[in-house]
Write a protein that holds these residues in place. Structure first.
Motif, PDB file in Angstrom:
ATOM      1  N   ILE A 214      54.065  49.028  32.924  1.00 40.53           N
ATOM      2  CA  ILE A 214      54.137  50.400  33.418  1.00 40.53           C
ATOM      3  C   ILE A 214      55.467  50.505  34.148  1.00 40.53           C
ATOM      4  O   ILE A 214      55.801  49.648  34.960  1.00 40.53           O
ATOM      5  N   HIS A 249      51.762  46.222  36.298  1.00 39.60           N
ATOM      6  CA  HIS A 249      51.851  47.535  36.940  1.00 39.60           C
ATOM      7  C   HIS A 249      53.198  47.721  37.623  1.00 39.60           C
ATOM      8  O   HIS A 249      53.897  46.751  37.911  1.00 39.60           O
ATOM      9  N   GLN A 266      51.007  43.576  40.574  1.00 40.92           N
ATOM     10  CA  GLN A 266      49.632  43.533  40.100  1.00 40.92           C
ATOM     11  C   GLN A 266      49.595  43.471  38.571  1.00 40.92           C
ATOM     12  O   GLN A 266      50.329  44.185  37.901  1.00 40.92           O
ATOM     13  N   GLU A 268      47.015  43.912  35.346  1.00 40.37           N
ATOM     14  CA  GLU A 268      45.718  44.411  34.889  1.00 40.37           C
ATOM     15  C   GLU A 268      45.371  43.740  33.566  1.00 40.37           C
ATOM     16  O   GLU A 268      46.222  43.637  32.685  1.00 40.37           O
ATOM     17  N   ILE A 269      44.124  43.273  33.443  1.00 40.41           N
ATOM     18  CA  ILE A 269      43.658  42.701  32.176  1.00 40.41           C
ATOM     19  C   ILE A 269      42.728  43.703  31.506  1.00 40.41           C
ATOM     20  O   ILE A 269      41.882  44.302  32.171  1.00 40.41           O
ATOM     21  N   ARG A 270      42.937  43.894  30.214  1.00 39.88           N
ATOM     22  CA  ARG A 270      41.985  44.689  29.436  1.00 39.88           C
ATOM     23  C   ARG A 270      41.475  43.827  28.293  1.00 39.88           C
ATOM     24  O   ARG A 270      42.240  43.092  27.681  1.00 39.88           O
ATOM     25  N   ALA A 294      42.332  35.266  36.856  1.00 44.73           N
ATOM     26  CA  ALA A 294      43.012  35.744  38.058  1.00 44.73           C
ATOM     27  C   ALA A 294      43.713  34.585  38.760  1.00 44.73           C
ATOM     28  O   ALA A 294      44.876  34.699  39.176  1.00 44.73           O
ATOM     29  N   SER A 306      47.847  40.188  42.859  1.00 47.55           N
ATOM     30  CA  SER A 306      46.580  40.867  42.607  1.00 47.55           C
ATOM     31  C   SER A 306      46.351  41.034  41.111  1.00 47.55           C
ATOM     32  O   SER A 306      47.290  41.268  40.350  1.00 47.55           O
ATOM     33  N   VAL A 307      45.097  40.889  40.698  1.00 41.22           N
ATOM     34  CA  VAL A 307      44.742  40.983  39.275  1.00 41.22           C
ATOM     35  C   VAL A 307      43.489  41.847  39.157  1.00 41.22           C
ATOM     36  O   VAL A 307      42.555  41.698  39.951  1.00 41.22           O
ATOM     37  N   THR A 308      43.481  42.773  38.198  1.00 39.30           N
ATOM     38  CA  THR A 308      42.298  43.602  37.992  1.00 39.30           C
ATOM     39  C   THR A 308      41.815  43.498  36.552  1.00 39.30           C
ATOM     40  O   THR A 308      42.565  43.091  35.663  1.00 39.30           O
ATOM     41  N   TYR A 309      40.562  43.902  36.352  1.00 40.23           N
ATOM     42  CA  TYR A 309      39.982  43.952  35.009  1.00 40.23           C
ATOM     43  C   TYR A 309      39.558  45.390  34.740  1.00 40.23           C
ATOM     44  O   TYR A 309      38.876  46.012  35.568  1.00 40.23           O
ATOM     45  N   ASN A 310      39.985  45.915  33.612  1.00 43.76           N
ATOM     46  CA  ASN A 310      39.661  47.315  33.315  1.00 43.76           C
ATOM     47  C   ASN A 310      38.189  47.477  32.946  1.00 43.76           C
ATOM     48  O   ASN A 310      37.660  46.724  32.131  1.00 43.76           O
ATOM     49  N   ILE A 311      37.530  48.476  33.532  1.00 43.95           N
ATOM     50  CA  ILE A 311      36.091  48.661  33.292  1.00 43.95           C
ATOM     51  C   ILE A 311      35.756  50.042  32.734  1.00 43.95           C
ATOM     52  O   ILE A 311      34.586  50.405  32.633  1.00 43.95           O
ATOM     53  N   ALA A 321      47.761  50.945  28.004  1.00 41.06           N
ATOM     54  CA  ALA A 321      47.987  51.789  29.185  1.00 41.06           C
ATOM     55  C   ALA A 321      49.239  52.646  29.041  1.00 41.06           C
ATOM     56  O   ALA A 321      49.390  53.683  29.668  1.00 41.06           O
TER      57      ALA A 321
ATOM     58  N   ASP B 251      50.743  54.584  39.777  1.00 42.27           N
ATOM     59  CA  ASP B 251      51.065  54.456  38.352  1.00 42.27           C
ATOM     60  C   ASP B 251      50.208  55.405  37.518  1.00 42.27           C
ATOM     61  O   ASP B 251      49.017  55.541  37.772  1.00 42.27           O
ATOM     62  N   VAL B 307      39.734  52.996  35.141  1.00 42.31           N
ATOM     63  CA  VAL B 307      39.152  52.390  36.347  1.00 42.31           C
ATOM     64  C   VAL B 307      39.214  50.872  36.190  1.00 42.31           C
ATOM     65  O   VAL B 307      38.909  50.349  35.121  1.00 42.31           O
ATOM     66  N   THR B 308      39.637  50.179  37.235  1.00 44.86           N
ATOM     67  CA  THR B 308      39.678  48.718  37.177  1.00 44.86           C
ATOM     68  C   THR B 308      38.874  48.118  38.332  1.00 44.86           C
ATOM     69  O   THR B 308      38.600  48.791  39.323  1.00 44.86           O
ATOM     70  N   TYR B 309      38.524  46.842  38.154  1.00 47.44           N
ATOM     71  CA  TYR B 309      37.833  46.096  39.205  1.00 47.44           C
ATOM     72  C   TYR B 309      38.698  44.898  39.578  1.00 47.44           C
ATOM     73  O   TYR B 309      39.145  44.151  38.706  1.00 47.44           O
TER      74      TYR B 309
END
Lengths: 322, 322
Positions: A214, A249, A266, A268-270, A294, A306-311, A321, B251, B307-309
């Motif tokens: 991004i 990100h 950060q 993000e994992i999808r 993570a 920081s690491v996130t998982y898309n839900i 994205a 973002d 949305v992410t977690y």
């Protein structure tokens, strides 16, 4: 602008389809030369084999090293096609792409910069060099749907947007897979004898890793997301999912390292479950896998805190994205 | 600049602690008046009760409505303190805070803008109005640790940074909880008779919802994250976790709605398991809960397509992103 007639995977007869498309390609190209760009994805791999079947050595296949491919990808793909006798030439075009991507943050402008660099600059030169009048490419029906609907400008869709490639770039485009969706292409690829590592290969976007950052796609940021992508692909290799990815990100978030504040990055994992990419939902990965991902990313990718998982589901999300 | 001596939760004798601190407050304030700001968090609630015990009506308690609190929060908190006989006056300072936050995107500058507005502007006026010479506040040891370590500038830490509040703001600050961590404060709050909805209340940051938006905290963006926060708090109310939150990213990500591309917003959810906030790991929420959260957020919060977690641990993450 003609309406494309869909061939569903269930109604597709792969053998007959291949015969028919090879004959069409031979008829259009005549005694001339055609070129194509192989990215290693199932669509372009399938077109490469189909074109090779139709034209033999009169199809020149190039792998454009745009600097935004995954770790070791150019070499792996060239090696995979050497086996069935297809010679692929690597073209180093990294500088062209990074200079075109400089300063661009909008996803559509990014795609446009890549499209222009790919078709005009890099392919313009290759066409001159090879004497080809035709470009074979692996556009599929979903690319056209999404572009026409205005969801995403796929890099390989022109006619449906009223662009004449002959006029714009100096060559004609042949799209033998345009009636198929991904599941149909996989059947054709299998029938063509491509290894399952290719026809079952996860979708990877035309704009490659630049679609996985991004904001601006600089060499440095591409290097970070390339590292995160390797980790995600290693850790999820055994997971049955339609597609998985890492996204860098642009937003910075507060973290801490060695007891000091670090305003870090950060990832993000999808990871998507999907049949045909039109709808998708996040794969229910075990938490132990998410924690491992993570933990590896924050320790192996410099500056990531920081690491996130898309839900969310598609729609309203999309697979990518950017 | 004196070293603070920690009292651990296990060694804390809450009853004796309360007697001692109430006596100290009475001694310092003498026959004067003190004021304090109640945010509804366990720290400021505990200080309010302790100050009320020590000073009765000579403690004036204010709830500063800074415009960045959660849905219905000012009214709920005032009502909760009416029961044990503590009068809380709501001060509408929304315009002051939003004008101070305008154009600021850096987390530390955001905190600083809130600190200055809170202590100088809003409290400056209240001190004049009330004739108070003392401000009671709920600084705890973790606030000081993080500020001194340079991880986060907590809004309520001055002395340790070499700032003299008397000189800077015109009043003295009394910090009766400064030897405790969160678990110790909870014991004191319980002993003081505060309802469990208060002493078991989830931590909520000093900069409130402005710490829950990455980038500028405008009225519009605060309204979005407030809505997402309500959803997260409703859906996770029954989960045993240290803290959960919604974060609005800056973002933009590609999404689709009504078959059209929407360059939309992303909400990140964090839910932490932790004892004392020094280390934390993401709560292993069931996927059905994550999917429900995502589905409600994309349908109820305007413009959100993804949305992410969060799946990283602290460290190197921190509890809050801003």
């Amino acid at each position: 602008m003609s309406q494309v007639k869909e061939i569903t995977a269930s109604s597709l007869e792969a053998k007959a389809f291949i015969q028919e498309k090879a004959a069409e390609i031979r008829e259009i190209v005549g005694s001339g030369v055609a070129i194509n760009a192989l990215s290693g994805g199932v669509d372009s791999s399938c077109v490469t084999m189909l074109g090779h079947k139709a034209l033999g050595d009169r199809l020149k296949t190039y792998f454009i090293d745009n600097g935004i491919m995954r770790e070791g990808e150019p070499q792996q793909i060239v090696a995979a096609f050497k086996k069935p006798g297809v010679n692929v030439e690597i073209i180093d075009a990294q500088d062209d792409f990074f200079s075109a991507l400089g300063g661009i943050t909008d996803p559509e402008e990014k795609r446009e910069a890549i499209t222009q660099t790919f078709y005009k600059k890099v392919f313009g030169n290759l066409v001159k060099k090879s004497g080809a009048k035709y470009l074979l490419q692996g556009t599929i029906l979903t690319d056209i749907d999404e572009t026409v609907a205005g969801i995403k400008r796929q890099h390989n869709v022109f006619e449906q947007l009223g662009i004449d490639p002959q006029e714009a770039f100096g060559y004609k485009i042949i799209e033998p897979l345009v009636q198929l969706r991904k599941d149909g292409v996989r059947k054709v690829a299998q029938e063509l004898g491509l290894p399952s590592s290719i026809f079952n290969r996860m979708p990877f976007p035309g704009p490659a890793l630049s679609a996985r950052v991004i904001g601006e796609a600089t060499r440095e940021r591409i290097a970070l997301v390339r590292k995160a992508t390797s980790i995600v692909e290693q850790e999820l290799a055994s997971v049955k999912a339609f597609q998985y990815m890492a996204i860098l990100h642009n937003d910075r978030v507060t973290g801490m390292r060695d007891n000091k504040r670090e305003f870090g990055q950060q990832i993000e994992i999808r990871c998507w479950d999907s049949i045909d990419a039109r709808q998708a939902r996040p794969t229910q990965l075990p938490f132990s896998t998410l924690e491992k991902l993570a933990s590896r990313i924050v320790s192996e990718v410099p500056g990531v805190v920081s690491v996130t998982y898309n839900i969310a589901t598609k729609p309203p999300s999309t697979m990518e994205a950017v």
